[in-house]
Design a protein around this motif. Structure first.
Motif, PDB file in Angstrom:
ATOM      1  N   SER A 122     -54.941   6.438 -34.561  1.00 48.05           N
ATOM      2  CA  SER A 122     -53.740   5.653 -34.279  1.00 48.05           C
ATOM      3  C   SER A 122     -52.758   5.766 -35.438  1.00 48.05           C
ATOM      4  O   SER A 122     -53.141   5.653 -36.606  1.00 48.05           O
ATOM      5  CB  SER A 122     -54.108   4.178 -34.052  1.00 48.05           C
ATOM      6  N   VAL A 123     -51.497   6.007 -35.102  1.00 48.44           N
ATOM      7  CA  VAL A 123     -50.418   6.036 -36.087  1.00 48.44           C
ATOM      8  C   VAL A 123     -49.918   4.611 -36.286  1.00 48.44           C
ATOM      9  O   VAL A 123     -49.500   3.948 -35.335  1.00 48.44           O
ATOM     10  CB  VAL A 123     -49.270   6.946 -35.621  1.00 48.44           C
ATOM     11  N   SER A 124     -49.975   4.143 -37.506  1.00 46.86           N
ATOM     12  CA  SER A 124     -49.525   2.786 -37.825  1.00 46.86           C
ATOM     13  C   SER A 124     -48.026   2.800 -38.116  1.00 46.86           C
ATOM     14  O   SER A 124     -47.554   3.577 -38.948  1.00 46.86           O
ATOM     15  CB  SER A 124     -50.299   2.250 -39.036  1.00 46.86           C
ATOM     16  N   VAL A 125     -47.283   1.949 -37.419  1.00 46.29           N
ATOM     17  CA  VAL A 125     -45.832   1.865 -37.580  1.00 46.29           C
ATOM     18  C   VAL A 125     -45.503   0.559 -38.294  1.00 46.29           C
ATOM     19  O   VAL A 125     -45.798  -0.526 -37.788  1.00 46.29           O
ATOM     20  CB  VAL A 125     -45.111   1.930 -36.219  1.00 46.29           C
ATOM     21  N   SER A 126     -44.908   0.681 -39.471  1.00 45.03           N
ATOM     22  CA  SER A 126     -44.545  -0.494 -40.267  1.00 45.03           C
ATOM     23  C   SER A 126     -43.155  -0.967 -39.858  1.00 45.03           C
ATOM     24  O   SER A 126     -42.176  -0.229 -39.976  1.00 45.03           O
ATOM     25  CB  SER A 126     -44.572  -0.141 -41.756  1.00 45.03           C
ATOM     26  N   LEU A 127     -43.073  -2.204 -39.372  1.00 45.51           N
ATOM     27  CA  LEU A 127     -41.811  -2.776 -38.904  1.00 45.51           C
ATOM     28  C   LEU A 127     -41.529  -4.058 -39.681  1.00 45.51           C
ATOM     29  O   LEU A 127     -42.341  -4.989 -39.682  1.00 45.51           O
ATOM     30  CB  LEU A 127     -41.884  -3.066 -37.405  1.00 45.51           C
ATOM     31  N   SER A 175     -52.635   7.488 -30.525  1.00 46.30           N
ATOM     32  CA  SER A 175     -52.010   6.217 -30.164  1.00 46.30           C
ATOM     33  C   SER A 175     -51.159   5.709 -31.324  1.00 46.30           C
ATOM     34  O   SER A 175     -51.099   6.323 -32.396  1.00 46.30           O
ATOM     35  CB  SER A 175     -53.075   5.178 -29.798  1.00 46.30           C
ATOM     36  N   HIS A 176     -50.494   4.583 -31.118  1.00 43.74           N
ATOM     37  CA  HIS A 176     -49.692   3.962 -32.170  1.00 43.74           C
ATOM     38  C   HIS A 176     -49.960   2.465 -32.186  1.00 43.74           C
ATOM     39  O   HIS A 176     -50.304   1.863 -31.165  1.00 43.74           O
ATOM     40  CB  HIS A 176     -48.198   4.231 -31.964  1.00 43.74           C
ATOM     41  N   SER A 177     -49.811   1.860 -33.347  1.00 41.19           N
ATOM     42  CA  SER A 177     -50.026   0.423 -33.504  1.00 41.19           C
ATOM     43  C   SER A 177     -48.929  -0.147 -34.393  1.00 41.19           C
ATOM     44  O   SER A 177     -48.453   0.515 -35.316  1.00 41.19           O
ATOM     45  CB  SER A 177     -51.406   0.137 -34.110  1.00 41.19           C
ATOM     46  N   LEU A 178     -48.542  -1.364 -34.101  1.00 42.70           N
ATOM     47  CA  LEU A 178     -47.437  -2.017 -34.802  1.00 42.70           C
ATOM     48  C   LEU A 178     -47.971  -2.926 -35.900  1.00 42.70           C
ATOM     49  O   LEU A 178     -48.855  -3.753 -35.661  1.00 42.70           O
ATOM     50  CB  LEU A 178     -46.599  -2.827 -33.807  1.00 42.70           C
ATOM     51  N   HIS A 179     -47.425  -2.770 -37.111  1.00 42.61           N
ATOM     52  CA  HIS A 179     -47.734  -3.652 -38.234  1.00 42.61           C
ATOM     53  C   HIS A 179     -46.438  -4.358 -38.628  1.00 42.61           C
ATOM     54  O   HIS A 179     -45.507  -3.732 -39.133  1.00 42.61           O
ATOM     55  CB  HIS A 179     -48.315  -2.864 -39.408  1.00 42.61           C
ATOM     56  N   LEU A 180     -46.397  -5.656 -38.392  1.00 43.65           N
ATOM     57  CA  LEU A 180     -45.161  -6.429 -38.499  1.00 43.65           C
ATOM     58  C   LEU A 180     -45.120  -7.239 -39.784  1.00 43.65           C
ATOM     59  O   LEU A 180     -46.120  -7.817 -40.210  1.00 43.65           O
ATOM     60  CB  LEU A 180     -45.037  -7.364 -37.293  1.00 43.65           C
ATOM     61  N   ASP A 181     -43.937  -7.268 -40.381  1.00 48.70           N
ATOM     62  CA  ASP A 181     -43.660  -8.145 -41.519  1.00 48.70           C
ATOM     63  C   ASP A 181     -42.334  -8.842 -41.240  1.00 48.70           C
ATOM     64  O   ASP A 181     -41.272  -8.215 -41.275  1.00 48.70           O
ATOM     65  CB  ASP A 181     -43.587  -7.341 -42.818  1.00 48.70           C
ATOM     66  N   SER A 646     -48.105   8.004 -40.410  1.00 45.61           N
ATOM     67  CA  SER A 646     -47.836   6.563 -40.411  1.00 45.61           C
ATOM     68  C   SER A 646     -46.806   6.187 -41.466  1.00 45.61           C
ATOM     69  O   SER A 646     -46.074   5.208 -41.306  1.00 45.61           O
ATOM     70  CB  SER A 646     -49.135   5.788 -40.662  1.00 45.61           C
ATOM     71  N   HIS A 647     -46.755   6.949 -42.560  1.00 51.96           N
ATOM     72  CA  HIS A 647     -45.783   6.699 -43.621  1.00 51.96           C
ATOM     73  C   HIS A 647     -44.515   7.529 -43.440  1.00 51.96           C
ATOM     74  O   HIS A 647     -43.677   7.583 -44.344  1.00 51.96           O
ATOM     75  CB  HIS A 647     -46.397   7.019 -44.986  1.00 51.96           C
ATOM     76  N   ASN A 648     -44.383   8.182 -42.280  1.00 53.93           N
ATOM     77  CA  ASN A 648     -43.247   9.074 -42.018  1.00 53.93           C
ATOM     78  C   ASN A 648     -43.132  10.166 -43.072  1.00 53.93           C
ATOM     79  O   ASN A 648     -42.033  10.650 -43.366  1.00 53.93           O
ATOM     80  CB  ASN A 648     -41.935   8.281 -41.936  1.00 53.93           C
ATOM     81  N   ASP A 649     -44.261  10.559 -43.646  1.00 57.16           N
ATOM     82  CA  ASP A 649     -44.294  11.675 -44.588  1.00 57.16           C
ATOM     83  C   ASP A 649     -44.651  12.928 -43.790  1.00 57.16           C
ATOM     84  O   ASP A 649     -45.801  13.366 -43.740  1.00 57.16           O
ATOM     85  CB  ASP A 649     -45.321  11.404 -45.687  1.00 57.16           C
ATOM     86  N   PHE A 650     -43.642  13.500 -43.141  1.00 57.70           N
ATOM     87  CA  PHE A 650     -43.879  14.567 -42.181  1.00 57.70           C
ATOM     88  C   PHE A 650     -44.346  15.859 -42.847  1.00 57.70           C
ATOM     89  O   PHE A 650     -45.148  16.595 -42.268  1.00 57.70           O
ATOM     90  CB  PHE A 650     -42.598  14.816 -41.378  1.00 57.70           C
ATOM     91  N   GLU A 651     -43.872  16.149 -44.047  1.00 53.61           N
ATOM     92  CA  GLU A 651     -44.284  17.377 -44.722  1.00 53.61           C
ATOM     93  C   GLU A 651     -45.767  17.331 -45.081  1.00 53.61           C
ATOM     94  O   GLU A 651     -46.478  18.328 -44.953  1.00 53.61           O
ATOM     95  CB  GLU A 651     -43.438  17.587 -45.981  1.00 53.61           C
ATOM     96  N   MET A 652     -46.248  16.181 -45.534  1.00 57.29           N
ATOM     97  CA  MET A 652     -47.658  16.071 -45.869  1.00 57.29           C
ATOM     98  C   MET A 652     -48.525  16.145 -44.615  1.00 57.29           C
ATOM     99  O   MET A 652     -49.601  16.752 -44.619  1.00 57.29           O
ATOM    100  CB  MET A 652     -47.911  14.756 -46.617  1.00 57.29           C
TER     101      MET A 652
END
Length: 723
Positions: A122-127, A175-181, A646-652
């Motif tokens: 799962s890709v964690s999405v920080s919002l 999949s993706h999951s939302l991490h909310l702050d 998950s960190h939007n570090d696409f090159e890595m």
């Protein structure tokens, strides 16, 4: 074995076109695959400042591995420094202790269940949500978070138009999951915004055509951008600013370009803005605005208090009802903007070529509204700033021209696609009007079947790079006076292998959409913005900001909420520039497609091994050890790739995927070579001794039965009464 190999090659051809592998590993495969894979061999001396920053970030990257292996992170970090493109297989450089750790990492799992761990990534999405203004109570963040937690469920990424070989499979493996702050912003931010807004309202003139005062978005956006730059943590998270500054002296909404609406030109005002950086702000006090289909259709944003954007308008609401509306609004933005559906699957190619083919009907070309240099500049500026391309990708544009009168296949394509429809309008009485349009599917079929002839007519030669991804963009500039659209509504339509656009001498027409009570006009001579949106869809698989795939409805949903502001899609905006939504999606789509194909290929390898009898019967001890080491290393790299995504570090993420391809290939080689040694054998055995005892008992029983049968009259004679 041959069927297994063919199936594996079919599923992994696109993945391995990404990566270069040592030639000595290619012996079990065909020369064609060998050439395709070695063609993408990468120079290992590449290392620049951007790579250095990724190298530092790798040290800070948290891993999602369930069982971290000591020393493996350090090893991979060093490999990234030495070989940032992962062109060489680093497995041979692993120490013996790391190999022992890799061998025992999955020792407790059954062989057939190894692939299950790859199907739960799962890709964690920080919002990060910030409440700006005095209208929000102190408990807003807590209540809002509880609503989001109750509404959000884990879901997979989806593709709107899946590949032809699996037309019903819209679901990707990841999949993706939302991490909310969520939190309240400092009062100083709302104070600065309120001062700027009041100044903008005082300096704006009222319009006779709209009840809403047009306020430039830039005065608010500059303050929000500064706050974002100060607050962002460098983790790739997205920031959403919910602004409520209270009632103002006049109702207002934001304009996104210079000028005002006129009788023949509609400027659609809105209340949202998506920045070039990862932030989105929504002014809940602006409006209320309404836009969408005029007569019928999905996705309308209605006037009134029923849409979450109008939560602060209309009748007063309770705190929970208000925050429930805002939670619904933010979750909708999460689904449509932050984890959007893929328009089509897109694969990594080193070279991307856009061929702009202008099919003009008149001798004199009119560049107004069709400036190919503007389209090229829009993409090249983003590409040069690292906004669209991955790794060493290169993007180029080439322009070609062909006269419509000298191109029979062009004329045939237009004639084949011409169609008509009827509409009823009420003038003095009901009048039936017949209008023409072009059917995109008929034109696509004709252009596909006659591609070679059209290329010869336009003077298009084969690309030097045989494996470059080439996207032809056919622009039909017809010399007719009546407006002509594609599929009744569009100036440009994107397919997975081409883009088709059309314009005529007609300058404008009324569309079937309205914005803030006024019909939206389509300026049919202006093709630049529609071309930008269509190229994004075909080349990078970026879906429109009003489309998303719903697995629950099993169809594509339409919602025009986010179709104003900075977006090249939809009829309500006239901006061609790209926001972070399109730029992130362009890179993410390539990685998600590669991840999905890599995981599917790894699962196929396990299934193939199980079909041959599993690890015990198929793999000998030395091969079993290497296979398990490769499998655990592959799993570790895929997990690291998902973590980087998950960190939007696409090159890595791209580095780990490229490195994982070596392990995937080696695992297949092990299974393939082992399957060649599987032989059918017939084991002979001695006949068992003759069962004399059983036969004797059976014979005696048979004789006894015969004796009883022969004496039946005497043994079973009944006594009869005699007279």
């Amino acid at each position: 074995p041959n069927l297994t190999l063919a199936h594996w090659k079919k599923n992994t051809d696109r993945v391995f076109s990404l990566f270069s592998l040592p030639s000595f590993l290619l012996s079990p495969f065909s020369e064609e695959l060998h050439f395709r894979m070695t063609h993408h061999r990468i120079n290992t001396s590449y290392f620049n400042g951007g790579s250095a920053s990724i190298f530092v970030f790798l040290l800070l990257l948290t891993t999602t591995c369930s069982a971290p292996i000591r020393g493996l992170d350090t090893f991979l970090t060093n490999q990234f420094r030495l070989d940032p493109k992962a062109s060489n297989d680093s497995f041979g450089s692993l120490s013996s202790s790391l190999k022992r750790s890799l061998s025992s990492a999955s020792s407790s799992l059954h062989f057939s269940s190894l692939s299950q761990s790859l199907l739960s990534l799962s890709v964690s999405v920080s919002l990060n949500v910030r409440f700006v203004g005095d209208s929000f109570p102190s408990s807003a963040a807590t209540t809002f978070s509880s609503f989001i937690s109750a509404a959000v469920t884990g879901d997979n990424f989806h593709v709107i138009s899946p590949p032809p070989d699996s037309p019903t499979d819209h679901r990707l493996a990841v999949s993706h999951s939302l991490h909310l702050d969520a939190s309240l912003s400092p009062p100083s931010l709302s104070s600065r915004l309120d001062t700027s807004l009041k100044s903008s309202i005082a300096g704006s003139t009222s319009s006779l055509r709209s009840q809403l005062l047009s306020v430039p978005y830039g005065s608010i956006d500059e303050i929000i951008r500064q706050e974002y730059e100060k607050e962002k943590h460098g983790d790739g998270g997205v920031y959403v600013y919910l602004i409520s500054l209270g009632p103002q002296s006049k109702p207002y909404a934001y304009s996104y370009s210079h000028g005002d609406s006129s009788a023949g030109f509609t400027k659609c005002l809105g209340s949202i803005w998506t920045g070039k950086e990862r932030y989105l702000w929504i002014d809940l006090s602006a409006g209320p605005v309404d836009y969408g289909p005029a007569l019928s259709g999905d996705g309308v944003l209605p006037r009134g208090e029923f849409h979450p954007l109008a939560a602060f308008h209309g009748r007063p609401k309770s705190e929970k009802a208000l925050l429930a509306d805002l939670a619904s609004l933010v979750y909708n933005a999460y689904q449509v903007l932050f984890v959007p559906s893929l328009r089509v699957p897109v694969y990594f190619e080193d070279s991307l070529v856009v061929q702009l083919i202008h099919i003009h009907g008149s001798e004199t070309k009119d560049p107004s509204g069709l400036d190919f240099e503007f389209v090229k500049r829009t993409f090249m500026e983003e590409a040069n700033n690292g906004g669209l391309l991955l790794g060493e990708q290169k993007l180029s544009f080439k322009s070609f021209s062909v006269n419509y009168r000298e191109c029979p296949i062009c004329s045939f394509a237009v004639s084949r696609g011409m169609n008509s429809y009827t509409s009823r309008f009420l003038f003095d009485n009901y009048t039936l009007i017949v209008s023409e349009y072009l059917d995109s599917k008929h034109m696509h079929r004709t252009l596909t079947e006659s591609a070679e002839e059209l290329r010869r007519a336009a003077g298009i030669h084969e690309e030097e790079d045989e494996f470059a991804r080439v996207l032809p963009v056919y622009v039909f500039d017809l010399d007719i006076n009546t407006p002509l659209l594609i599929d009744r509504y569009h100036q440009s339509v994107a397919f997975r292998d081409m883009v088709i656009a059309v314009r005529t001498r007609g300058t404008q027409t009324v569309s079937d959409y309205t914005c803030n009570g006024r019909h939206v006009f389509v300026h049919t001579r202006d093709l630049e913005r529609p071309l930008v949106g269509s190229i994004l869809q075909s080349m990078w698989g970026v879906s429109s900001t009003h489309l998303t795939w719903s697995p629950r409805h099993n169809t594509t949903l339409v919602d025009y909420t986010w179709s104003v502001g900075q977006t090249p899609f939809g009829p309500f905006s006239d901006i061609s520039s790209l926001s972070f939504v399109q730029k992130d999606a362009a890179k993410r789509n390539i990685l998600l497609t590669s991840l999905n194909t890599t995981i599917a290929s790894a699962v196929d390898i396990i299934d193939s091994a199980v079909a041959y009898g599993g690890d015990v019967n198929l793999l000998k001890q030395n091969r079993h050890s290497e296979f398990m080491q490769r499998w655990n290393l592959l799993k570790y790299k895929i997990e690291k790739s998902v973590s980087a995504l998950s960190h939007n570090d696409f090159e890595m993420a791209l580095f780990y995927l490229r490195s994982a391809s070596h392990d995937l290939y080696s695992m297949h080689s092990v299974v393939y070579l082992a399957s060649q040694e599987v032989e059918a054998s017939l084991i002979c055995f001695k006949d068992p001794p003759f069962p004399w005892g059983s036969v004797s008992v059976f014979g005696l029983g048979l004789m006894a039965l015969g004796y009883v049968y022969s004496k039946r009259d005497r043994l079973f004679r009944s006594k009869r009464k005699q007279f």
